[in-house]
Motif scaffolding. Structure first.
Motif, PDB file in Angstrom:
ATOM      1  N   UNK A 395       0.812  -1.218   0.000  1.00 50.41           N
ATOM      2  CA  UNK A 395       0.000   0.000   0.000  1.00 50.41           C
ATOM      3  C   UNK A 395       0.842   1.264   0.000  1.00 50.41           C
ATOM      4  N   UNK A 396       1.989   1.249   0.682  1.00 50.06           N
ATOM      5  CA  UNK A 396       2.859   2.428   0.752  1.00 50.06           C
ATOM      6  C   UNK A 396       3.338   2.868  -0.626  1.00 50.06           C
ATOM      7  N   UNK A 397       3.492   1.910  -1.532  1.00 48.11           N
ATOM      8  CA  UNK A 397       3.929   2.219  -2.888  1.00 48.11           C
ATOM      9  C   UNK A 397       2.754   2.362  -3.854  1.00 48.11           C
ATOM     10  N   UNK A 398       1.739   1.530  -3.641  1.00 49.83           N
ATOM     11  CA  UNK A 398       0.633   1.434  -4.595  1.00 49.83           C
ATOM     12  C   UNK A 398      -0.242   2.689  -4.628  1.00 49.83           C
ATOM     13  N   UNK A 399      -0.603   3.222  -3.463  1.00 49.51           N
ATOM     14  CA  UNK A 399      -1.524   4.363  -3.432  1.00 49.51           C
ATOM     15  C   UNK A 399      -0.966   5.601  -4.149  1.00 49.51           C
ATOM     16  N   UNK A 400       0.271   6.039  -3.845  1.00 48.29           N
ATOM     17  CA  UNK A 400       0.808   7.200  -4.580  1.00 48.29           C
ATOM     18  C   UNK A 400       0.973   6.917  -6.074  1.00 48.29           C
ATOM     19  N   UNK A 401       1.313   5.671  -6.402  1.00 42.44           N
ATOM     20  CA  UNK A 401       1.494   5.282  -7.798  1.00 42.44           C
ATOM     21  C   UNK A 401       0.177   5.411  -8.572  1.00 42.44           C
ATOM     22  N   UNK A 402      -0.886   4.845  -8.022  1.00 45.84           N
ATOM     23  CA  UNK A 402      -2.200   4.919  -8.675  1.00 45.84           C
ATOM     24  C   UNK A 402      -2.689   6.362  -8.769  1.00 45.84           C
ATOM     25  N   UNK A 403      -2.412   7.160  -7.743  1.00 48.81           N
ATOM     26  CA  UNK A 403      -2.819   8.562  -7.750  1.00 48.81           C
ATOM     27  C   UNK A 403      -2.160   9.317  -8.910  1.00 48.81           C
ATOM     28  N   UNK A 404      -0.873   9.055  -9.144  1.00 47.77           N
ATOM     29  CA  UNK A 404      -0.170   9.703 -10.255  1.00 47.77           C
ATOM     30  C   UNK A 404      -0.747   9.282 -11.600  1.00 47.77           C
ATOM     31  N   UNK A 405      -1.076   8.003 -11.737  1.00 42.05           N
ATOM     32  CA  UNK A 405      -1.676   7.528 -12.989  1.00 42.05           C
ATOM     33  C   UNK A 405      -3.021   8.207 -13.253  1.00 42.05           C
ATOM     34  N   UNK A 406      -3.828   8.323 -12.220  1.00 42.43           N
ATOM     35  CA  UNK A 406      -5.137   8.967 -12.372  1.00 42.43           C
ATOM     36  C   UNK A 406      -4.963  10.422 -12.808  1.00 42.43           C
ATOM     37  N   UNK A 414      -0.060  20.636 -13.510  1.00 40.35           N
ATOM     38  CA  UNK A 414       1.220  20.133 -13.001  1.00 40.35           C
ATOM     39  C   UNK A 414       1.303  20.111 -11.478  1.00 40.35           C
ATOM     40  N   UNK A 415       0.767  21.131 -10.828  1.00 42.61           N
ATOM     41  CA  UNK A 415       0.919  21.213  -9.374  1.00 42.61           C
ATOM     42  C   UNK A 415       0.140  20.135  -8.624  1.00 42.61           C
ATOM     43  N   UNK A 416      -0.787  19.458  -9.276  1.00 39.07           N
ATOM     44  CA  UNK A 416      -1.534  18.390  -8.623  1.00 39.07           C
ATOM     45  C   UNK A 416      -0.633  17.204  -8.248  1.00 39.07           C
ATOM     46  N   UNK A 417       0.480  17.052  -8.972  1.00 39.53           N
ATOM     47  CA  UNK A 417       1.357  15.902  -8.725  1.00 39.53           C
ATOM     48  C   UNK A 417       2.112  16.018  -7.394  1.00 39.53           C
ATOM     49  N   UNK A 418       2.095  17.206  -6.820  1.00 38.66           N
ATOM     50  CA  UNK A 418       2.689  17.368  -5.483  1.00 38.66           C
ATOM     51  C   UNK A 418       1.959  16.483  -4.480  1.00 38.66           C
ATOM     52  N   UNK A 419       0.666  16.289  -4.711  1.00 39.75           N
ATOM     53  CA  UNK A 419      -0.141  15.465  -3.809  1.00 39.75           C
ATOM     54  C   UNK A 419       0.385  14.032  -3.752  1.00 39.75           C
TER      55      UNK A 419
END
Length: 452
Positions: A395-406, A414-419
């Motif tokens: 989960x520590x890797x998966x959640x930020x990864x999926x968020x970036x894909x979305x 561009x600034x949304x990727x800070x999240x």
């Protein structure tokens, strides 16, 4: 380089680099096989010389095949890839390709001994000379200079390695070792080549079915993504012989703990670099505004590349246990999947050039799950899907990864990727403390990378 070459000549340079990679991976696993045997038989100096000599015999045969293939291309396929000026590039490509095979072979010998100065110098030569000239020339002339640098640097590197080898290599023609290196090498070839050809095949589809300028954008994103992750690739390169040697002697009960420790630190670093690079990439485009079309390509490429780190360590364990044949079968099946996905994305659905990389992402994802499942089964672990998912992509890797894909698919600002970066850092604070301890240990005792 990107600015002075421009999209068109960067596309040609990307084709030259791509072709050089094809030649590098067309090695039948000889270097990898000999490296494995040299790591496992490190204590026997006489045997090391015999293994190395017979590996060179096999490389000589390979070089003969490469020369014959080049002659055949010029005789029967003289118009091959003329839009990329192949007729003027094939000779330097052949010379650089042969020298690079020797560089990999000798580098493997030096890294087993923990001697990295010549390796670092060899890897830095072309970069150093490129930096000297890239600001002075432009367009077609800069392309010619860059190609020349690749050839000259490769030849000089081979000469550098031949002076002061860690052990003596004498002429030897031993059928036993020729056969063992060749057979193990073929299995390693299916593994390494199938795995790396996934990315090469995707780049080939882009170079063939899209405009040269679009391939230039794709090459820009691909090159930058690989450059950012180069440091961690170097660490993997350095510690691989020790991992191989260690896993071959380790008790099964300790392997899972060791794997978890190694993987946790390595994957955390790679994913952190990727998310940070995605956030900072728009700033980089202020220097190269003509490559603004490469934004999504870069994001998807770097997210694709880091997927492979989720199988870090497990492949070394499988090889140490002599199961590279199964490893090669898994990688080859994923290569076929990659080709099928490329066909549908490019030929059937006509997606934009930046989304072609999704075929490789799909193949990598299947690969890491299959490799981890096979490796854990080999260790003797009882698995269910939840446990496999947690080991492969927690989960520590998966959640930020999926968020970036979305965010990419939504074409978010561009600034949304800070999240994604903030979420990643918040979930991995404990791992960062562990990484700091490892870095201190490496600084205080660099000899931990040597097998001596």
């Amino acid at each position: 380089m990107a600015s002075n070459l421009g999209p068109y000549y960067l596309g040609i340079w990307g084709f030259f680099s791509l072709s050089l990679q094809y030649l590098s991976f067309f090695n039948f696993g000889i270097q990898q096989s000999s490296n494995n045997y040299l790591s496992l038989k490190f204590s026997n100096e006489k045997l090391r010389g015999k293994i190395a000599a017979n590996a060179l015999n096999l490389l000589a045969i390979l070089f003969g095949l490469l020369i014959l293939s080049t002659v055949a291309f010029r005789l029967f396929a003289y118009d091959f890839a003329e839009k990329y000026h192949f007729s003027t590039l094939y000779i330097p490509l052949l010379v650089a390709g042969i020298m690079n095979h020797l560089i990999v072979f000798f580098s493997n010998i030096y890294r087993i001994y923990g001697k990295f100065f010549k390796i670092s110098l060899s890897q830095s030569l072309s970069v150093f000379f490129t930096l000297l000239v890239v600001w002075q020339y432009k367009g077609a002339y800069l392309l010619q200079v860059l190609v020349s640098i690749q050839v000259v640097s490769a030849i000089f590197s081979v000469v550098l390695f031949l002076v002061g080898l860690p052990f003596k290599i004498t002429l030897s023609f031993n059928t036993y070792w020729l056969k063992r290196i060749a057979i193990k090498g073929l299995y390693m070839f299916f593994y390494n080549s199938s795995f790396y050809f996934m990315m090469l095949a995707t780049r080939s589809f882009v170079s063939t079915y899209y405009k040269v300028e679009e391939f230039g954008y794709f090459t820009f994103g691909f090159t930058l993504a690989n450059t950012i992750l180069l440091l961690l690739d170097s660490i993997n390169y350095v510690i691989y012989p020790k991992i191989l040697n260690r896993f071959s002697k380790m008790e099964q009960s300790k392997v899972v703990t060791e794997l978890g420790y190694i993987r946790s630190c390595y994957t955390t670093c790679t994913h952190l670099l990727a998310h940070t690079a995605i956030v900072l990439f728009p700033l980089f485009l202020y220097l190269f505004p003509k490559y603004s079309e490469s934004q999504n390509a870069f994001r998807l490429i770097i997210l694709t590349i880091i997927l492979t780190t989720n199988a870090f360590g497990i492949s070394g364990f499988i090889i140490a246990k002599g199961r590279e044949r199964s490893l090669g079968g898994i990688a080859f099946a994923c290569l076929l999947l990659n080709l099928v996905c490329n066909y549908f994305l490019v030929i059937v659905w006509h997606v934009g050039f930046e989304f072609v990389i999704l075929s490789t992402a799909t193949a990598y994802l299947v690969y890491i799950f299959c490799i981890n499942y096979f490796g854990l089964t080999l260790i003797g672990e009882k698995l269910n899907f939840r446990k496999l998912l947690n080991f492969t992509f927690n989960t520590r890797l998966l959640l930020p990864y999926l968020l970036s894909l979305v965010l990419i698919f939504l074409n978010a600002p561009n600034y949304f990727y800070i999240l994604s970066l903030v979420v990643f850092v918040g979930l991995n604070m404990n791992n960062f403390k562990q990484i700091v301890k490892i870095i201190k240990r490496i600084i205080l005792d660099p000899s931990i990378f040597s097998l001596k």
